[in-house]
Write an enzyme that holds these catalytic residues in place. Structure first.
Site, PDB file in Angstrom:
ATOM      1  N   LYS A  14       0.791  -1.125  -0.049  1.00  0.00           N
ATOM      2  CA  LYS A  14       0.173   0.147  -0.013  1.00  0.00           C
ATOM      3  C   LYS A  14       1.065   1.300   0.112  1.00  0.00           C
ATOM      4  CE  LYS A  14       0.959   1.195   4.469  1.00  0.00           C
ATOM      5  NZ  LYS A  14       1.688   2.286   4.912  1.00  0.00           N
ATOM      6  N   PRO A  99       8.996  -4.150  -0.297  1.00  0.00           N
ATOM      7  CA  PRO A  99      10.241  -3.757   0.337  1.00  0.00           C
ATOM      8  C   PRO A  99      10.078  -3.908   1.904  1.00  0.00           C
ATOM      9  CG  PRO A  99       9.514  -2.239  -1.205  1.00  0.00           C
ATOM     10  CD  PRO A  99       8.563  -2.978  -1.372  1.00  0.00           C
ATOM     11  N   VAL A 100      10.964  -4.293   2.725  1.00  0.00           N
ATOM     12  CA  VAL A 100      11.071  -4.673   4.028  1.00  0.00           C
ATOM     13  C   VAL A 100      11.304  -3.551   5.050  1.00  0.00           C
ATOM     14  CG1 VAL A 100      12.035  -6.298   5.928  1.00  0.00           C
ATOM     15  CG2 VAL A 100      11.698  -7.194   3.793  1.00  0.00           C
ATOM     16  N   ALA A 101      10.394  -3.393   5.872  1.00  0.00           N
ATOM     17  CA  ALA A 101      10.333  -2.152   6.670  1.00  0.00           C
ATOM     18  C   ALA A 101      10.497  -0.628   5.959  1.00  0.00           C
ATOM     19  CB  ALA A 101      11.418  -2.385   7.648  1.00  0.00           C
ATOM     20  N   GLY A 103       7.428   1.016   4.814  1.00  0.00           N
ATOM     21  CA  GLY A 103       6.299   1.925   4.795  1.00  0.00           C
ATOM     22  C   GLY A 103       5.331   1.639   3.917  1.00  0.00           C
ATOM     23  N   MET A 104       5.488   0.200   3.329  1.00  0.00           N
ATOM     24  CA  MET A 104       4.554  -0.162   2.488  1.00  0.00           C
ATOM     25  C   MET A 104       3.701  -1.383   2.924  1.00  0.00           C
ATOM     26  SD  MET A 104       6.353   0.385  -1.360  1.00  0.00           S
ATOM     27  CE  MET A 104       4.921   0.675  -2.117  1.00  0.00           C
ATOM     28  N   GLY A 106       4.564  -4.100   4.205  1.00  0.00           N
ATOM     29  CA  GLY A 106       4.874  -5.744   3.844  1.00  0.00           C
ATOM     30  C   GLY A 106       4.609  -6.617   4.887  1.00  0.00           C
ATOM     31  N   ASP A 141      -2.465  -1.725  10.103  1.00  0.00           N
ATOM     32  CA  ASP A 141      -2.378  -1.794   8.587  1.00  0.00           C
ATOM     33  C   ASP A 141      -3.027  -3.057   8.073  1.00  0.00           C
ATOM     34  OD1 ASP A 141      -1.388   0.902   8.689  1.00  0.00           O
ATOM     35  OD2 ASP A 141       0.424   0.355   7.802  1.00  0.00           O
TER      36      ASP A 141
HETATM   37  O1  C5P Z   1      -0.384  -1.164  14.871  1.00  0.00           O
HETATM   38  P1  C5P Z   1       1.017  -1.433  14.396  1.00  0.00           P
HETATM   39  O2  C5P Z   1       1.527  -2.671  15.393  1.00  0.00           O
HETATM   40  O3  C5P Z   1       1.375  -1.540  13.131  1.00  0.00           O
HETATM   41  O4  C5P Z   1       1.581  -0.206  15.162  1.00  0.00           O
HETATM   42  C1  C5P Z   1       3.332  -0.163  15.173  1.00  0.00           C
HETATM   43  C2  C5P Z   1       3.513   0.832  15.855  1.00  0.00           C
HETATM   44  O5  C5P Z   1       3.171   2.170  15.411  1.00  0.00           O
HETATM   45  C3  C5P Z   1       2.915   1.103  17.347  1.00  0.00           C
HETATM   46  O6  C5P Z   1       3.259   0.610  18.218  1.00  0.00           O
HETATM   47  C4  C5P Z   1       2.954   2.763  17.538  1.00  0.00           C
HETATM   48  O7  C5P Z   1       4.198   3.051  18.094  1.00  0.00           O
HETATM   49  C5  C5P Z   1       2.827   3.231  16.083  1.00  0.00           C
HETATM   50  N1  C5P Z   1       1.412   3.745  15.639  1.00  0.00           N
HETATM   51  C6  C5P Z   1       0.793   4.730  16.233  1.00  0.00           C
HETATM   52  N2  C5P Z   1      -0.440   5.118  15.666  1.00  0.00           N
HETATM   53  C7  C5P Z   1      -1.130   4.232  14.845  1.00  0.00           C
HETATM   54  C8  C5P Z   1      -0.224   3.194  14.251  1.00  0.00           C
HETATM   55  C9  C5P Z   1       0.814   2.919  14.802  1.00  0.00           C
HETATM   56  O8  C5P Z   1       1.464   5.487  16.907  1.00  0.00           O
HETATM   57  N3  C5P Z   1      -2.448   4.799  14.298  1.00  0.00           N
END
Ligand code: C5P
Length: 304
Positions: A14, A99-101, A103-104, A106, A141
């Site tokens: 995404k 791509p790993v880590a 922002g897409m 994965g 996500d």
């Molecule tokens: O939900 P997810 O595990 O992908 O989130 C990873 C980290 O990203 C969370 O621990 C938080 O630090 C940050 N996050 C956030 N607010 C969101 C989604 C993610 O602060 N709405």
């Protein structure tokens, strides 16, 4: 005895065409108005019967993927099995192209893919609502990886409303060396906005209309990512990548989600090819990939 059949699920990456971020909540998450668009870069997750839960991964970045229970694919299998009171006896193979880590999403894609693959392999026929609930438990996500297309995510991004998209959009994604930690980028957002009255996140009507109309020029003018300043602060070299893509003719450039992948909206497939070539030649990224959107969500592939 014939080998047991496996189930393969294809899941898209995404890009966030708008990522509006509110102030940190008491639970540490941030309220979002997150406009997701699925793009045509895919991971494939194959589930086959096994004595116990194991994971393997192939692809250029396979060495960066955890193969233990921290992998969202493993957690998805465990959560689904627990819901049905069965054991997560499955082997999950991830063919990784996202791509790993980066922002897409994965890792989220692999979670959604494993969930759907295990559900089919185990013949559970779990309802869509329960699958979405498990996705939300896995990560903010993950529900969107299941659903695909385009959607507005509110709450921490997991409460989705599908959005109409009136045409194809063309993209180039520049993949940086190394990843960026999502919590670190949100932490940097908090640091940069300390003492600032962060407004409630809301979706831009102009952006939603651009998506609905399939209007690339209007979408280019409306792309917005509130995490971009934080990602650039942690990885200043991304500024040069954004400039290189814009100079090569991209209509707009932004950091994808929490980065460090950068996204370039371009006019058509031909422009995508030339911008990707220019970005690769610029030396400001590891590689550049062309893709289109919207793309379908997690899909079980016909067995070979
Ligand atoms: O939900 P997810 O595990 O992908 O989130 C990873 C980290 O990203 C969370 O621990 C938080 O630090 C940050 N996050 C956030 N607010 C969101 C989604 C993610 O602060 N709405």
């Amino acid at each position: 005895m014939t080998a047991p059949a496996g189930v393969t699920v294809r899941v898209p990456a995404k890009v966030n065409v708008q990522l509006a971020v509110g102030a940190a909540r008491p639970d540490g998450f941030h309220d979002l108005a997150n406009v997701f668009l699925a793009v045509s870069l895919y991971d494939e997750v194959t589930a086959t019967p096994a004595d116990e839960l194991t994971i393997t991964c192939e692809g250029p970045d396979a060495d960066k993927v955890p193969l233990d229970r921290t992998n969202l694919a493993a957690r998805a299998a465990e959560l689904l099995a627990a819901r049905h009171g069965i054991s997560p006896a499955v082997h999950l193979h991830i063919a990784k192209d996202i791509p790993v880590a980066g922002g897409m999403a994965g890792g989220s894609a692999d979670g959604a893919g494993a969930l759907l693959a295990c559900d089919a392999l185990w013949g559970l026929d779990t309802s869509r609502d329960v699958l979405l609930e498990i996705c939300a438990e896995l990560g903010s996500d993950v529900p969107f990886s299941l659903v695909g297309g385009a959607a507005l995510g509110i709450g921490r991004g997991e409460q989705l409303t599908g959005l109409p998209v009136g045409g194809a959009f063309h993209w180039v994604f520049a993949v940086a060396d190394g990843g960026l930690s999502t919590p670190a980028v949100y932490g940097e957002f908090d640091r940069l906005t300390e003492g600032v009255d962060v407004p409630e996140p809301t979706a831009s009507p102009v952006l939603l209309e651009a998506l609905r109309a399939g209007d690339t020029t209007a979408l280019a003018g409306a792309l917005a990512n509130d995490l971009q300043a934080a990602a650039l602060s942690l990885r200043p070299s991304l500024a040069a990548t954004l400039t290189a893509g814009t100079e090569a003719g991209a209509l707009a450039a932004l950091v994808s989600g929490s980065g460090p992948t950068t996204a370039f909206l371009v006019k058509d497939a031909e422009a995508a090819e030339s911008v990707a070539a220019a970005l690769t030649a610029s030396g400001t990224c590891r590689t550049a990939r062309a893709a289109t959107s919207p793309a379908p969500g997690a899909t079980v592939l016909p067995s070979a």
